[in-house]
Design a protein around this motif. Structure first.
Motif, PDB file in Angstrom:
ATOM      1  N   ARG A 145      30.204 -51.044  33.589  1.00  0.00           N
ATOM      2  CA  ARG A 145      29.940 -50.462  32.270  1.00  0.00           C
ATOM      3  C   ARG A 145      28.781 -49.470  32.315  1.00  0.00           C
ATOM      4  O   ARG A 145      28.820 -48.406  31.675  1.00  0.00           O
ATOM      5  CB  ARG A 145      29.638 -51.583  31.277  1.00  0.00           C
ATOM      6  CG  ARG A 145      29.423 -51.078  29.845  1.00  0.00           C
ATOM      7  CD  ARG A 145      29.222 -52.234  28.878  1.00  0.00           C
ATOM      8  NE  ARG A 145      27.986 -52.964  29.117  1.00  0.00           N
ATOM      9  CZ  ARG A 145      27.917 -54.210  29.591  1.00  0.00           C
ATOM     10  NH1 ARG A 145      29.014 -54.884  29.892  1.00  0.00           N
ATOM     11  NH2 ARG A 145      26.744 -54.802  29.759  1.00  0.00           N
ATOM     12  N   GLU A 146      27.748 -49.797  33.083  1.00  0.00           N
ATOM     13  CA  GLU A 146      26.537 -48.966  33.127  1.00  0.00           C
ATOM     14  C   GLU A 146      26.556 -47.925  34.250  1.00  0.00           C
ATOM     15  O   GLU A 146      25.582 -47.214  34.454  1.00  0.00           O
ATOM     16  CB  GLU A 146      25.307 -49.866  33.286  1.00  0.00           C
ATOM     17  CG  GLU A 146      25.125 -50.874  32.163  1.00  0.00           C
ATOM     18  CD  GLU A 146      24.887 -50.217  30.816  1.00  0.00           C
ATOM     19  OE1 GLU A 146      24.280 -49.126  30.794  1.00  0.00           O
ATOM     20  OE2 GLU A 146      25.313 -50.792  29.790  1.00  0.00           O
ATOM     21  N   LYS A 147      27.672 -47.877  34.995  1.00  0.00           N
ATOM     22  CA  LYS A 147      27.838 -46.920  36.091  1.00  0.00           C
ATOM     23  C   LYS A 147      26.762 -47.084  37.170  1.00  0.00           C
ATOM     24  O   LYS A 147      26.176 -46.113  37.669  1.00  0.00           O
ATOM     25  CB  LYS A 147      27.863 -45.482  35.556  1.00  0.00           C
ATOM     26  CG  LYS A 147      29.086 -45.202  34.681  1.00  0.00           C
ATOM     27  CD  LYS A 147      29.131 -43.771  34.192  1.00  0.00           C
ATOM     28  CE  LYS A 147      30.466 -43.450  33.546  1.00  0.00           C
ATOM     29  NZ  LYS A 147      30.877 -44.392  32.485  1.00  0.00           N
ATOM     30  N   ILE A 148      26.539 -48.353  37.516  1.00  0.00           N
ATOM     31  CA  ILE A 148      25.637 -48.722  38.608  1.00  0.00           C
ATOM     32  C   ILE A 148      26.504 -49.151  39.793  1.00  0.00           C
ATOM     33  O   ILE A 148      27.406 -49.976  39.638  1.00  0.00           O
ATOM     34  CB  ILE A 148      24.714 -49.882  38.194  1.00  0.00           C
ATOM     35  CG1 ILE A 148      23.839 -49.477  37.010  1.00  0.00           C
ATOM     36  CG2 ILE A 148      23.861 -50.352  39.358  1.00  0.00           C
ATOM     37  CD1 ILE A 148      23.091 -50.641  36.371  1.00  0.00           C
ATOM     38  N   ALA A 149      26.267 -48.605  40.956  1.00  0.00           N
ATOM     39  CA  ALA A 149      27.066 -48.989  42.128  1.00  0.00           C
ATOM     40  C   ALA A 149      26.877 -50.480  42.423  1.00  0.00           C
ATOM     41  O   ALA A 149      25.779 -51.022  42.320  1.00  0.00           O
ATOM     42  CB  ALA A 149      26.651 -48.170  43.344  1.00  0.00           C
ATOM     43  N   PHE A 150      27.969 -51.138  42.799  1.00  0.00           N
ATOM     44  CA  PHE A 150      27.931 -52.543  43.214  1.00  0.00           C
ATOM     45  C   PHE A 150      28.337 -52.569  44.686  1.00  0.00           C
ATOM     46  O   PHE A 150      29.443 -52.172  45.037  1.00  0.00           O
ATOM     47  CB  PHE A 150      28.893 -53.381  42.375  1.00  0.00           C
ATOM     48  CG  PHE A 150      28.677 -54.862  42.485  1.00  0.00           C
ATOM     49  CD1 PHE A 150      27.804 -55.518  41.627  1.00  0.00           C
ATOM     50  CD2 PHE A 150      29.345 -55.607  43.447  1.00  0.00           C
ATOM     51  CE1 PHE A 150      27.598 -56.895  41.724  1.00  0.00           C
ATOM     52  CE2 PHE A 150      29.145 -56.975  43.547  1.00  0.00           C
ATOM     53  CZ  PHE A 150      28.266 -57.617  42.682  1.00  0.00           C
ATOM     54  N   VAL A 151      27.413 -53.020  45.531  1.00  0.00           N
ATOM     55  CA  VAL A 151      27.572 -52.887  46.989  1.00  0.00           C
ATOM     56  C   VAL A 151      27.443 -54.269  47.622  1.00  0.00           C
ATOM     57  O   VAL A 151      26.348 -54.684  48.005  1.00  0.00           O
ATOM     58  CB  VAL A 151      26.500 -51.931  47.566  1.00  0.00           C
ATOM     59  CG1 VAL A 151      26.835 -51.558  49.009  1.00  0.00           C
ATOM     60  CG2 VAL A 151      26.349 -50.678  46.712  1.00  0.00           C
ATOM     61  N   PRO A 152      28.523 -55.029  47.740  1.00  0.00           N
ATOM     62  CA  PRO A 152      28.395 -56.413  48.183  1.00  0.00           C
ATOM     63  C   PRO A 152      27.920 -56.536  49.631  1.00  0.00           C
ATOM     64  O   PRO A 152      28.362 -55.787  50.506  1.00  0.00           O
ATOM     65  CB  PRO A 152      29.824 -56.962  48.074  1.00  0.00           C
ATOM     66  CG  PRO A 152      30.561 -55.999  47.224  1.00  0.00           C
ATOM     67  CD  PRO A 152      29.915 -54.674  47.440  1.00  0.00           C
ATOM     68  N   TYR A 153      27.009 -57.473  49.853  1.00  0.00           N
ATOM     69  CA  TYR A 153      26.776 -57.881  51.237  1.00  0.00           C
ATOM     70  C   TYR A 153      27.706 -59.055  51.530  1.00  0.00           C
ATOM     71  O   TYR A 153      28.197 -59.731  50.634  1.00  0.00           O
ATOM     72  CB  TYR A 153      25.311 -58.212  51.508  1.00  0.00           C
ATOM     73  CG  TYR A 153      24.718 -59.427  50.826  1.00  0.00           C
ATOM     74  CD1 TYR A 153      24.831 -60.695  51.392  1.00  0.00           C
ATOM     75  CD2 TYR A 153      23.999 -59.299  49.645  1.00  0.00           C
ATOM     76  CE1 TYR A 153      24.264 -61.805  50.791  1.00  0.00           C
ATOM     77  CE2 TYR A 153      23.422 -60.404  49.040  1.00  0.00           C
ATOM     78  CZ  TYR A 153      23.562 -61.655  49.614  1.00  0.00           C
ATOM     79  OH  TYR A 153      22.989 -62.758  49.017  1.00  0.00           O
ATOM     80  N   PHE A 154      28.015 -59.249  52.791  1.00  0.00           N
ATOM     81  CA  PHE A 154      29.031 -60.209  53.237  1.00  0.00           C
ATOM     82  C   PHE A 154      30.390 -59.928  52.573  1.00  0.00           C
ATOM     83  O   PHE A 154      31.028 -60.831  52.034  1.00  0.00           O
ATOM     84  CB  PHE A 154      28.604 -61.647  52.945  1.00  0.00           C
ATOM     85  CG  PHE A 154      27.428 -62.137  53.749  1.00  0.00           C
ATOM     86  CD1 PHE A 154      27.003 -61.462  54.879  1.00  0.00           C
ATOM     87  CD2 PHE A 154      26.753 -63.283  53.372  1.00  0.00           C
ATOM     88  CE1 PHE A 154      25.924 -61.909  55.617  1.00  0.00           C
ATOM     89  CE2 PHE A 154      25.673 -63.746  54.108  1.00  0.00           C
ATOM     90  CZ  PHE A 154      25.255 -63.060  55.229  1.00  0.00           C
ATOM     91  N   PRO A 155      30.879 -58.677  52.613  1.00  0.00           N
ATOM     92  CA  PRO A 155      32.173 -58.376  51.972  1.00  0.00           C
ATOM     93  C   PRO A 155      33.353 -59.040  52.676  1.00  0.00           C
ATOM     94  O   PRO A 155      34.428 -59.140  52.085  1.00  0.00           O
ATOM     95  CB  PRO A 155      32.266 -56.856  52.071  1.00  0.00           C
ATOM     96  CG  PRO A 155      31.443 -56.501  53.280  1.00  0.00           C
ATOM     97  CD  PRO A 155      30.299 -57.484  53.258  1.00  0.00           C
ATOM     98  N   LEU A 156      33.129 -59.497  53.906  1.00  0.00           N
ATOM     99  CA  LEU A 156      34.194 -60.173  54.657  1.00  0.00           C
ATOM    100  C   LEU A 156      33.935 -61.671  54.766  1.00  0.00           C
ATOM    101  O   LEU A 156      34.460 -62.340  55.658  1.00  0.00           O
ATOM    102  CB  LEU A 156      34.326 -59.558  56.052  1.00  0.00           C
ATOM    103  CG  LEU A 156      34.714 -58.074  56.075  1.00  0.00           C
ATOM    104  CD1 LEU A 156      34.758 -57.538  57.492  1.00  0.00           C
ATOM    105  CD2 LEU A 156      36.044 -57.859  55.375  1.00  0.00           C
ATOM    106  N   GLY A 157      33.129 -62.199  53.861  1.00  0.00           N
ATOM    107  CA  GLY A 157      32.926 -63.644  53.823  1.00  0.00           C
ATOM    108  C   GLY A 157      31.643 -64.126  54.445  1.00  0.00           C
ATOM    109  O   GLY A 157      31.299 -65.289  54.306  1.00  0.00           O
ATOM    110  N   GLY A 158      30.934 -63.273  55.154  1.00  0.00           N
ATOM    111  CA  GLY A 158      29.636 -63.675  55.692  1.00  0.00           C
ATOM    112  C   GLY A 158      29.715 -64.175  57.114  1.00  0.00           C
ATOM    113  O   GLY A 158      29.758 -63.405  58.066  1.00  0.00           O
ATOM    114  N   PHE A 159      29.761 -65.485  57.282  1.00  0.00           N
ATOM    115  CA  PHE A 159      29.691 -66.080  58.625  1.00  0.00           C
ATOM    116  C   PHE A 159      31.086 -66.462  59.115  1.00  0.00           C
ATOM    117  O   PHE A 159      31.357 -67.586  59.500  1.00  0.00           O
ATOM    118  CB  PHE A 159      28.748 -67.286  58.607  1.00  0.00           C
ATOM    119  CG  PHE A 159      27.369 -66.949  58.098  1.00  0.00           C
ATOM    120  CD1 PHE A 159      26.520 -66.136  58.840  1.00  0.00           C
ATOM    121  CD2 PHE A 159      26.938 -67.400  56.872  1.00  0.00           C
ATOM    122  CE1 PHE A 159      25.258 -65.799  58.377  1.00  0.00           C
ATOM    123  CE2 PHE A 159      25.672 -67.076  56.401  1.00  0.00           C
ATOM    124  CZ  PHE A 159      24.838 -66.276  57.149  1.00  0.00           C
ATOM    125  N   GLY A 160      31.992 -65.507  59.079  1.00  0.00           N
ATOM    126  CA  GLY A 160      33.366 -65.749  59.502  1.00  0.00           C
ATOM    127  C   GLY A 160      34.333 -65.426  58.388  1.00  0.00           C
ATOM    128  O   GLY A 160      34.032 -65.600  57.206  1.00  0.00           O
TER     129      GLY A 160
END
Length: 293
Positions: free
Chosen positions: A210-225
């Motif tokens: 809504r606020e046009k702020i980028a959302f950049v996930p860390y661990f996009p592939l699940g993290g530790f596997g």
């Protein structure tokens, strides 16, 4: 001849209103190796990965001074591979966690008075006069809390005013902490843990959209596997894709503000991840993925 899929196939987002980047980027945490497993990466391989990422259209690299293992550090590898940097390359970093030379992972948090030195360390290691995007990351691996981040974020806001930082972000934060930061200075990006099998921050993603702020996930592939889920595998089978590619494409389908920064220390995995930028999921696929978790 079929054109090779590159990072631009996922489209673009403009960070902070003026830094246009491909929505498929690269995370540098694994470049030096895996300190938890005691595995050091090969330096030449790491340099090739960074250069190849840029060849494949990546123009958004996420790093931190506390990404190191042995005598290899992500910042130094990025500088060695790419400096002088190509026009348009955006390098994001984060400050807040403290990690000593013998620590496998960060073990504490820097105080507000230590943050300027950490910003200057990133500038020095990367060979930059200004950092494109700096996240304040409070906390370690526990869930985000609601303690005030205002004092520390204000330090970064002042460094932004002084020209050392172009844009500010926050990482590992609650909605209340994001709101607190935005009362101090504009926030260009949020970097929280998120993947399609662990979508706990959907409400915060909605705020960012809504606020046009980028959302950049860390661990996009699940993290530790990679997550072990039949529904993800079923979607992958429909497309002749890998589980990792489906996880990345599923993220990018959630919102136009979503940016993916998968990391790897394996050249083949880099090619696989970047190719996910061209994977288009159907409504059936997305319904399957929304039921994962």
């Amino acid at each position: 001849m079929t054109r090779q899929i590159d990072a631009t196939a996922a489209g673009h987002w403009t960070l902070g209103g003026d830094l246009r980047v491909a929505r498929m980027g690269f995370g540098a945490m694994r470049l030096p190796g895996d300190p938890r497993a005691g595995r050091l990466n090969d330096r030449d391989t790491a340099l090739k990965i960074v250069r190849r990422a840029v060849e494949l259209g990546v123009d958004h690299i996420d790093t931190a001074a506390f990404y190191f293992h042995g005598d290899l550090s992500a910042n130094e590898l990025i500088r060695a591979a790419l400096h002088p940097y190509p026009d348009g390359l955006v390098i994001a970093t984060k400050v807040g966690p403290y990690r000593g030379p013998g620590d496998a992972m960060p073990t504490g948090e820097l105080a507000a008075g230590d943050l300027r030195a950490e910003v200057e360390r990133n500038l020095r290691e990367l060979g930059r006069d200004q950092l494109d995007l700096v996240y304040l990351r409070p906390g370690l691996l526990e869930p985000p809390g609601d303690e005030s981040i205002g004092e520390r974020f204000a330090v970064l806001a002042e460094l932004r005013e002084r020209g050392l930082i172009r844009h500010l972000g926050v990482s590992h934060v609650s909605a209340a902490q994001l709101a607190e930061a935005r009362r101090i200075a504009p926030v260009a990006a949020v970097q929280n843990r998120f993947d399609v099998t662990m979508p706990a921050d959907t409400a915060l993603l909605d705020v960012c959209t809504r606020e046009k702020i980028a959302f950049v996930p860390y661990f996009p592939l699940g993290g530790f596997g990679l997550p072990d889920d039949d529904r993800v595998r079923r979607v992958a089978a429909r497309h002749g894709a890998t589980t990792a590619q489906v996880l990345l494409a599923g993220l990018l389908a959630l919102s136009p503000v979503m940016l993916a920064i998968p990391g790897t220390s394996d050249p083949a995995h880099l090619e696989e991840n970047i190719a996910a930028a061209g994977l288009r999921l159907t409504d059936e696929d997305l319904a399957d993925l929304s039921a994962v978790g």
